[in-house]
Structures are given as structure tokens and as C-alpha cells.
Design a protein around this motif. Structure first.
Motif, mmCIF file in Angstrom:
data_model
loop_
_atom_site.group_PDB
_atom_site.id
_atom_site.type_symbol
_atom_site.label_atom_id
_atom_site.label_comp_id
_atom_site.label_asym_id
_atom_site.label_seq_id
_atom_site.Cartn_x
_atom_site.Cartn_y
_atom_site.Cartn_z
ATOM 1 N N LEU A 279 47.039 35.358 50.237
ATOM 2 C CA LEU A 279 47.913 36.328 50.876
ATOM 3 C C LEU A 279 47.130 37.625 51.093
ATOM 4 O O LEU A 279 46.418 38.083 50.198
ATOM 5 N N PRO A 280 47.248 38.241 52.283
ATOM 6 C CA PRO A 280 46.571 39.522 52.524
ATOM 7 C C PRO A 280 47.356 40.684 51.925
ATOM 8 O O PRO A 280 48.582 40.645 51.827
ATOM 9 N N LEU A 281 46.642 41.700 51.502
ATOM 10 C CA LEU A 281 47.250 42.910 50.954
ATOM 11 C C LEU A 281 46.951 44.099 51.856
ATOM 12 O O LEU A 281 45.905 44.149 52.519
ATOM 13 N N SER A 282 47.845 45.070 51.825
ATOM 14 C CA SER A 282 47.590 46.365 52.451
ATOM 15 C C SER A 282 47.478 47.411 51.355
ATOM 16 O O SER A 282 48.322 47.468 50.453
ATOM 17 N N LEU A 283 46.436 48.219 51.403
ATOM 18 C CA LEU A 283 46.214 49.263 50.402
ATOM 19 C C LEU A 283 46.972 50.528 50.800
ATOM 20 O O LEU A 283 46.801 51.039 51.904
ATOM 21 N N VAL A 284 47.814 51.021 49.880
ATOM 22 C CA VAL A 284 48.673 52.158 50.196
ATOM 23 C C VAL A 284 48.179 53.456 49.557
ATOM 24 O O VAL A 284 47.999 54.473 50.224
ATOM 25 N N SER A 285 47.955 53.427 48.226
ATOM 26 C CA SER A 285 47.639 54.689 47.537
ATOM 27 C C SER A 285 47.038 54.453 46.160
ATOM 28 O O SER A 285 47.153 53.360 45.578
ATOM 29 N N TYR A 286 46.380 55.501 45.663
ATOM 30 C CA TYR A 286 45.815 55.502 44.309
ATOM 31 C C TYR A 286 46.736 56.321 43.408
ATOM 32 O O TYR A 286 47.232 57.374 43.794
ATOM 33 N N HIS A 287 46.972 55.840 42.171
ATOM 34 C CA HIS A 287 47.918 56.509 41.274
ATOM 35 C C HIS A 287 47.317 56.870 39.916
ATOM 36 O O HIS A 287 48.031 56.958 38.919
ATOM 37 N N GLY A 288 46.036 57.095 39.873
ATOM 38 C CA GLY A 288 45.420 57.560 38.638
ATOM 39 C C GLY A 288 45.069 56.435 37.679
ATOM 40 O O GLY A 288 45.050 55.250 38.031
ATOM 41 N N GLN A 289 44.842 56.833 36.429
ATOM 42 C CA GLN A 289 44.307 55.911 35.425
ATOM 43 C C GLN A 289 45.167 55.944 34.166
ATOM 44 O O GLN A 289 45.649 57.000 33.762
ATOM 45 N N VAL A 290 45.345 54.774 33.556
ATOM 46 C CA VAL A 290 46.034 54.660 32.275
ATOM 47 C C VAL A 290 45.091 53.973 31.297
ATOM 48 O O VAL A 290 44.442 52.977 31.641
ATOM 49 N N LYS A 291 45.044 54.504 30.077
ATOM 50 C CA LYS A 291 44.193 53.903 29.042
ATOM 51 C C LYS A 291 45.063 53.230 27.999
ATOM 52 O O LYS A 291 46.092 53.761 27.590
ATOM 53 N N HIS A 292 44.639 52.050 27.565
ATOM 54 C CA HIS A 292 45.343 51.365 26.478
ATOM 55 C C HIS A 292 44.309 50.839 25.491
ATOM 56 O O HIS A 292 43.370 50.140 25.877
ATOM 57 N N VAL A 293 44.498 51.176 24.218
ATOM 58 C CA VAL A 293 43.528 50.839 23.184
ATOM 59 C C VAL A 293 44.013 49.657 22.350
ATOM 60 O O VAL A 293 45.107 49.698 21.774
ATOM 61 N N PHE A 294 43.218 48.601 22.297
ATOM 62 C CA PHE A 294 43.438 47.483 21.398
ATOM 63 C C PHE A 294 42.499 47.657 20.198
ATOM 64 O O PHE A 294 41.721 48.605 20.148
ATOM 65 N N THR A 295 42.558 46.734 19.254
ATOM 66 C CA THR A 295 41.720 46.859 18.061
ATOM 67 C C THR A 295 40.236 46.873 18.398
ATOM 68 O O THR A 295 39.476 47.700 17.897
#
Length: 341
Positions: A279-295
Motif C-alpha cells: 500500500l502506498p503512503l502519503s507523508l503529512v507531517s513530523y511530530h517530534g520525538q518520544v523516548k522510552h527506556v527499557f531495562t
């Protein structure tokens, strides 16, 4: 009463112990659930999860008959989801092999999936009154200080040595109160930094305090390799629906989340997605970064919004997403996106 480590600790525990719902029962099933939840999680965080879980699955049989997705939903936000899968499988095993009754020997309990020596020892001593040690980080620290052990407590040989010491201390004493006393002592007084020796019921027996090394011990040096991973995480929508997939075996197994690839560009994400999903995608926008820490790893999730021209078969409205078990990492992504939207 004879003044010794055991009597002093048990007397202190009986007067000062912390009150938790799992301490109001001797039911080994309830104690097992609490101990699994308490792995890698604070007691304060566990209380509401434990209460909801036991209210929903008040017997092993009910847990065994539940769907894994229902179990995951009750576990959502608690983390380390493999624990939930193991208790579900173990409940089914107990129903098949022990007629739905939690086993009553250390060997049988230790053989259950997801249960190690600490958990088996805790269940046996608390539920059944057996003289079995329950060695966790608190106990390793306390015994290291109590006996001024300079061995590295991260090593298996040191842990075995401490387990033997505790086994000998338990002989002839209330194992439940002694083991839980060590847990509470480590959590409230004999803490990793700045131990409160002036409030400690067994300070008179502590060799580390005697030689002024209580702020040095224990020695705990772990060799842990921590990975830093960068992902393009795609919020893929069609109208007001979101594309989410159920994770395969491995980390976050069976939980739902957004599609993400370890790539350096959203345009490469689009190519990879089309190759996999046709399936093709259309790129709309960037929304920043989220960090998640595992062990042992940290995810840096770079969030991009894409749209589809046609719906896919695993798309959900927001109200539907609230009904499925979603990983904490991707709940963070969704909340961040909705806030930025």
C-alpha cells in the motif's frame, strides 16, 4: 526474649510492617500474582493493578479460561508484558496438572514458568510458612552489610553464599515474618544510599556499621550492555482511523502498537511499508520525538504522520484503541501525537 538478629527483625516487622492488600491473605495464588507484578515495579504502582486483577480473576481457573488479550488489557501500563503471558500459561498448566490448586512444594513451584528462586521462596515462606529464603536485591544488600561481605553481590557465587546465610538464619523462626521483614527493612531503612542505621532493629549486629562501611557496601557491579535504538514510528491514518498491528514474539509480544522501522528517513519508511504491506503512503507531517527506556535498551521514536488512500484491515478509532492492549511506549507516542495535532 533472646536478643538476636531473627527476634529483633521479626518483632520490628510485626509492629512496623507496611500494609499491602497481598499481605492480607495466605492464598498462594494471590501471593504469586503480587510477586510477579512486583518484579521491576514499585509497590505503589502495583496496588491498583493487583486489586483489579484479583477482582477480575479471583481464581486460577478464571485466569486460565480468560483470553490472553484480556489479561494483557488488565496488565496495560505495568510493563514487562512477558510476565503476563507467563502467568496466563502457568494458570493453564496448574489447571491441567494440579486440578486448579496452586502447588504446595518448593520444587513444584520453582518449576512453574516465570518463577525463579526468589519468587518460589517468597511464596513458600509467606503462604505455607516454609523455611525457604527469598533473596532479592534488598536481602543481598542487608546481608552484605550485616556480615561486611566485600564480594560483588552481582555475582552468582555471592548470591548463593548469601542464600545459605539466610537459610541458616531461618531455622526455627517465622520464615514469613523474617523474609518480609528483610524486604521492608531494605525498602525503608537499609536503603542503597544513606542507610538509616539509627532506626535499624538489627544495627547492633551489623558488622558494616561497626567498621564504618555501611555507606560503601554492598559492592554491586553489573556488566550491562544498553542499546540506543532510533526508529521512524508511523502514525498511519485513514480518515479518523489509526493503523495498529499486534507485535509478534519477542519484546512487547502480542501488544498492539504503531508500525516502526529502524531507518534514518520517513521516505525510506514509506518504501519499506509499501514493500511489506503493498500500500502506498502519503507523508503529512513530523511530530517530534518520544523516548522510552527499557531495562537494556532505549527507544528514540521519531514520529511522522502518514495517510492511506484506502483502509487497512487493522485500523481502529480512538475509542477502539482504548479497548485493546497497547504498549506503554506507543501509548506515549499516541498521546504526544494527539497533543501536537
Amino acid at each position: 526474649m533472646q536478643k538476636n538478629i531473627q527476634n529483633n527483625l521479626i518483632t520490628w516487622y510485626n509492629k512496623n510492617h507496611r500494609h499491602f492488600p497481598w499481605r492480607e491473605t495466605k492464598n498462594p495464588y494471590y501471593i504469586w500474582i503480587s510477586e510477579i507484578m512486583l518484579q521491576q515495579t514499585t509497590t505503589e504502582a502495583v496496588i491498583p493493578y493487583y486489586t483489579r486483577f484479583i477482582e477480575t480473576f479471583d481464581t486460577i481457573d478464571k485466569l486460565a479460561k480468560a483470553s490472553l488479550e484480556d489479561v494483557y488489557k488488565l496488565w496495560e501500563g505495568l510493563g514487562y508484558y512477558r510476565r503476563a503471558k507467563h502467568i496466563h500459561e502457568t494458570a493453564q498448566f496448574i489447571c491441567e496438572n494440579f486440578h486448579g490448586q496452586f502447588p504446595a512444594t518448593y520444587k513444584d513451584i520453582l518449576n512453574l514458568k516465570g518463577i525463579g528462586p526468589y519468587t518460589a521462596g517468597a511464596i513458600c515462606s509467606i503462604a505455607y510458612g516454609m523455611s525457604t529464603p527469598a533473596i532479592d536485591g534488598n536481602v543481598l544488600r542487608i546481608i552484605s552489610r550485616l556480615y561486611a561481605l566485600t564480594d560483588n553481590i552481582a555475582l552468582t557465587k555471592t548470591q548463593k553464599k548469601i542464600s545459605q546465610i539466610v537459610s541458616e538464619l531461618l531455622i526455627g523462626y517465622d520464615a514469613s515474618s523474617f523474609n518480609q521483614g528483610l524486604m521492608d527493612l531494605g525498602a525503608t531503612i537499609c536503603r542503597p544510599l544513606n542507610p538509616q542505621c539509627q532506626n535499624c532493629p538489627i544495627a547492633a549486629f551489623c558488622k558494616a556499621k561497626e567498621i564504618g562501611q555501611q555507606k560503601v557496601l554492598p559492592i554491586s557491579i553489573k556488566n550491562i550492555k544498553h542499546k540506543e535504538l532510533n526508529y521512524i514510528t508511523g502514525i498511519i491514518t485513514y480518515q479518523d482511523q489509526y493503523l495498529m498491528i499486534q507485535n509478534p514474539a519477542g519484546l512487547l509480544e502480542n501488544l498492539y502498537g504503531f508500525i516502526q522501522y529502524e531507518l534514518e528517513s520517513p521516505y525510506r519508511f514509506m518504501e519499506e511499508f509499501e514493500k511489506q504491506y503493498h500500500l502506498p503512503l502519503s507523508l503529512v507531517s513530523y511530530h517530534g520525538q518520544v523516548k522510552h527506556v527499557f531495562t537494556h535498551r532505549t527507544w528514540h521514536m521519531h514520529i511522522y504522520h502518514f495517510t492511506l488512500s484506502h483502509p487497512y484491515n487493522t485500523m481502529y478509532h480512538l475509542e477502539d484503541i482504548s479497548q485493546i492492549p497497547v504498549s506503554t511506549a506507543h501509548l506515549k507516542v499516541l498521546k504526544h501525537y494527539l497533543k501536537q495535532k
